[in-house]
Write a protein that holds these residues in place. Structure first.
Motif, PDB file in Angstrom:
ATOM      1  N   THR A   1      36.740  49.759  41.778  1.00 49.53           N
ATOM      2  CA  THR A   1      38.072  50.213  42.193  1.00 49.53           C
ATOM      3  C   THR A   1      38.678  49.118  43.059  1.00 49.53           C
ATOM      4  O   THR A   1      37.968  48.257  43.560  1.00 49.53           O
ATOM      5  CB  THR A   1      37.991  51.498  43.024  1.00 49.53           C
ATOM      6  N   CYS A   2      39.987  49.205  43.237  1.00 52.33           N
ATOM      7  CA  CYS A   2      40.679  48.175  43.999  1.00 52.33           C
ATOM      8  C   CYS A   2      41.726  48.800  44.915  1.00 52.33           C
ATOM      9  O   CYS A   2      42.537  49.620  44.467  1.00 52.33           O
ATOM     10  CB  CYS A   2      41.334  47.193  43.044  1.00 52.33           C
ATOM     11  N   THR A   3      41.693  48.436  46.181  1.00 55.64           N
ATOM     12  CA  THR A   3      42.692  48.904  47.141  1.00 55.64           C
ATOM     13  C   THR A   3      43.390  47.697  47.751  1.00 55.64           C
ATOM     14  O   THR A   3      42.733  46.838  48.332  1.00 55.64           O
ATOM     15  CB  THR A   3      42.026  49.682  48.293  1.00 55.64           C
ATOM     16  N   GLU A   4      44.723  47.665  47.596  1.00 52.09           N
ATOM     17  CA  GLU A   4      45.449  46.555  48.186  1.00 52.09           C
ATOM     18  C   GLU A   4      45.585  46.796  49.681  1.00 52.09           C
ATOM     19  O   GLU A   4      45.878  47.917  50.111  1.00 52.09           O
ATOM     20  CB  GLU A   4      46.826  46.408  47.539  1.00 52.09           C
ATOM     21  N   GLN A   5      45.365  45.738  50.453  1.00 49.16           N
ATOM     22  CA  GLN A   5      45.397  45.891  51.892  1.00 49.16           C
ATOM     23  C   GLN A   5      46.273  44.799  52.501  1.00 49.16           C
ATOM     24  O   GLN A   5      45.952  43.622  52.419  1.00 49.16           O
ATOM     25  CB  GLN A   5      43.978  45.792  52.454  1.00 49.16           C
ATOM     26  N   ALA A   6      47.381  45.225  53.134  1.00 52.95           N
ATOM     27  CA  ALA A   6      48.262  44.248  53.776  1.00 52.95           C
ATOM     28  C   ALA A   6      47.648  43.839  55.110  1.00 52.95           C
ATOM     29  O   ALA A   6      47.011  44.639  55.791  1.00 52.95           O
ATOM     30  CB  ALA A   6      49.641  44.856  53.997  1.00 52.95           C
ATOM     31  N   GLN A   7      47.830  42.568  55.464  1.00 48.18           N
ATOM     32  CA  GLN A   7      47.341  42.091  56.750  1.00 48.18           C
ATOM     33  C   GLN A   7      48.480  41.323  57.424  1.00 48.18           C
ATOM     34  O   GLN A   7      49.309  40.724  56.766  1.00 48.18           O
ATOM     35  CB  GLN A   7      46.158  41.141  56.558  1.00 48.18           C
TER      36      GLN A   7
ATOM     37  N   PRO B   1      47.289  36.538  54.193  1.00 51.74           N
ATOM     38  CA  PRO B   1      47.725  37.043  52.884  1.00 51.74           C
ATOM     39  C   PRO B   1      47.162  38.437  52.636  1.00 51.74           C
ATOM     40  O   PRO B   1      46.161  38.824  53.237  1.00 51.74           O
ATOM     41  CB  PRO B   1      47.115  36.043  51.902  1.00 51.74           C
ATOM     42  N   ASP B   2      47.827  39.174  51.781  1.00 52.39           N
ATOM     43  CA  ASP B   2      47.311  40.494  51.401  1.00 52.39           C
ATOM     44  C   ASP B   2      45.929  40.348  50.786  1.00 52.39           C
ATOM     45  O   ASP B   2      45.594  39.338  50.195  1.00 52.39           O
ATOM     46  CB  ASP B   2      48.251  41.144  50.385  1.00 52.39           C
ATOM     47  N   LYS B   3      45.165  41.403  50.929  1.00 56.69           N
ATOM     48  CA  LYS B   3      43.811  41.436  50.398  1.00 56.69           C
ATOM     49  C   LYS B   3      43.725  42.451  49.278  1.00 56.69           C
ATOM     50  O   LYS B   3      44.417  43.463  49.311  1.00 56.69           O
ATOM     51  CB  LYS B   3      42.871  41.941  51.498  1.00 56.69           C
ATOM     52  N   LYS B   4      42.844  42.203  48.334  1.00 53.92           N
ATOM     53  CA  LYS B   4      42.489  43.250  47.380  1.00 53.92           C
ATOM     54  C   LYS B   4      41.036  43.598  47.652  1.00 53.92           C
ATOM     55  O   LYS B   4      40.144  42.789  47.397  1.00 53.92           O
ATOM     56  CB  LYS B   4      42.656  42.763  45.951  1.00 53.92           C
ATOM     57  N   VAL B   5      40.833  44.774  48.169  1.00 53.62           N
ATOM     58  CA  VAL B   5      39.481  45.185  48.521  1.00 53.62           C
ATOM     59  C   VAL B   5      38.868  45.966  47.355  1.00 53.62           C
ATOM     60  O   VAL B   5      39.383  47.003  46.963  1.00 53.62           O
ATOM     61  CB  VAL B   5      39.472  46.044  49.802  1.00 53.62           C
ATOM     62  N   TYR B   6      37.800  45.427  46.825  1.00 52.29           N
ATOM     63  CA  TYR B   6      37.145  46.052  45.678  1.00 52.29           C
ATOM     64  C   TYR B   6      35.934  46.857  46.117  1.00 52.29           C
ATOM     65  O   TYR B   6      35.317  46.567  47.139  1.00 52.29           O
ATOM     66  CB  TYR B   6      36.692  44.983  44.694  1.00 52.29           C
TER      67      TYR B   6
END
Lengths: 187, 187
Positions: free
Chosen positions: A57-63, A67-72
């Motif tokens: 699964t993938c959750t986009e995470q703004a920081q 840069p934004d992260k894609k947390v898998y």
DNA sequence: ATCAGCATGTAAGCCGTTACATGATTAC
DNA sequence: GTAATCATGTAACGGCTTACATGCTGAT
């Protein structure tokens, strides 16, 4: 083809590395560095393929500031796929050593060049052993085994080289009378 | 790119392997097997390129009952090129071990599966050590070094695995109470 | 009989590395 | 200022492996 880039990513994810960027570090500086490698060009396409297959699964995470992260995260299906891949017949280890091949032709080099190569090589393995020491606390049994073996393996290999180099260097100078006599052959 | 297929072939030629077929054996069963690999698809084109560059010579040799041979020999220019390639900065060793990576996820396998993997792996290295023993008599110093290190390296690596496996196996059964109690989990 | 060994070579395909594109922040 | 770190992604290039093509001999 048990260990393709997708399987490697699943493994890294299971081990707690959860972005493409982090996964690369796991193979560059982390616990897997000795045994496998993987670069961005393989990782990002693999993650997208795994996502499409429902294995992660993938959750986009703004920081802020970064840069934004894609947390898998690996899914149950993903873990099942990983387990299945790991249990297929594994290929035997493949070591590629330019150094070892080069040293087979020590007779084409000057003793000084050979000694420098040996120095660098043994030092490289000693440094590697130290790098491997700094890894996460409380890993699962398998990863602890992997790290311990890696450290001990690098160290004993370095020692092995240092143990046998004397014989090699002696043989070489014995073959090269000018050097043995201390004349210096344009080394 | 110090060690491309052409350099590898020059090295094999210098070591006394003088046909494409023989060169492959040098990398498949011979003294180089541990450290580099090369298959026909790389060897034959490389030999032709080397011939065009004047780094090797080629003598066709008819045989009765066997296919014709092309016997190659390294030239002085070839030896110079080999020496030059060997003295360029060498890349560090690269080990690819599917086994080690797989074992990092021992917690996803049954203890029995892990034990079988460990058995096969250690046995593989012990057999390799024996294979390396059977090589040519009176090699140059570098090749003797290479073979000795290979034998000792394989053997000590196998022993290292055998030394640390007990801790791994104990950790695993400790985590899996059913197995520890002898219940059997569909292994 | 059938398989392994001897012997050379080509072609396609796969896979991974490398380089590029983008862009903000922090440390030196 | 400049380099390194964080962060994701694409595209081309290169090289090696695999499979195929060919064919005779000797051993099982």
């Amino acid at each position: 083809m048990p260990l393709d880039s997708k399987t490697l990513c699943l493994g890294a994810l299971d081990a707690g590395y959860n972005t493409g960027y982090d996964i690369r570090k796991a193979f560059e500086d982390g616990p897997f560095q000795l045994y496998q490698s993987l670069s961005y060009g393989s990782i990002y396409p693999a993650l997208n393929a795994l996502l499409a297959d429902g294995l992660v699964t993938c959750t986009e995470q703004a920081q802020d500031g970064r840069p934004d992260k894609k947390v898998y995260a690996i899914t149950e299906a993903g873990r099942t796929a990983l387990r299945a891949a790991l249990l297929q017949p594994l290929g035997f280890d493949r070591l590629r050593s330019e150094f070892m091949f080069a040293l087979a032709f020590a007779h084409l080099m000057s003793p000084g060049q050979v000694s420098r190569l040996l120095d660098d090589y043994a030092r490289g393995y000693r440094e590697l052993a130290e790098d491997l020491a700094c890894t996460d606390a409380d890993p699962p049994p398998g990863r602890r085994f992997l790290v311990r073996l890696g450290q001990e393996g690098c160290l004993t290999w370095a020692r092995c080289v240092e143990k046998h180099r004397a014989a090699l260097e002696a043989d070489l100078t014995a073959r090269d009378p000018a050097v043995a006599a201390g004349a210096g052959t344009g080394d």
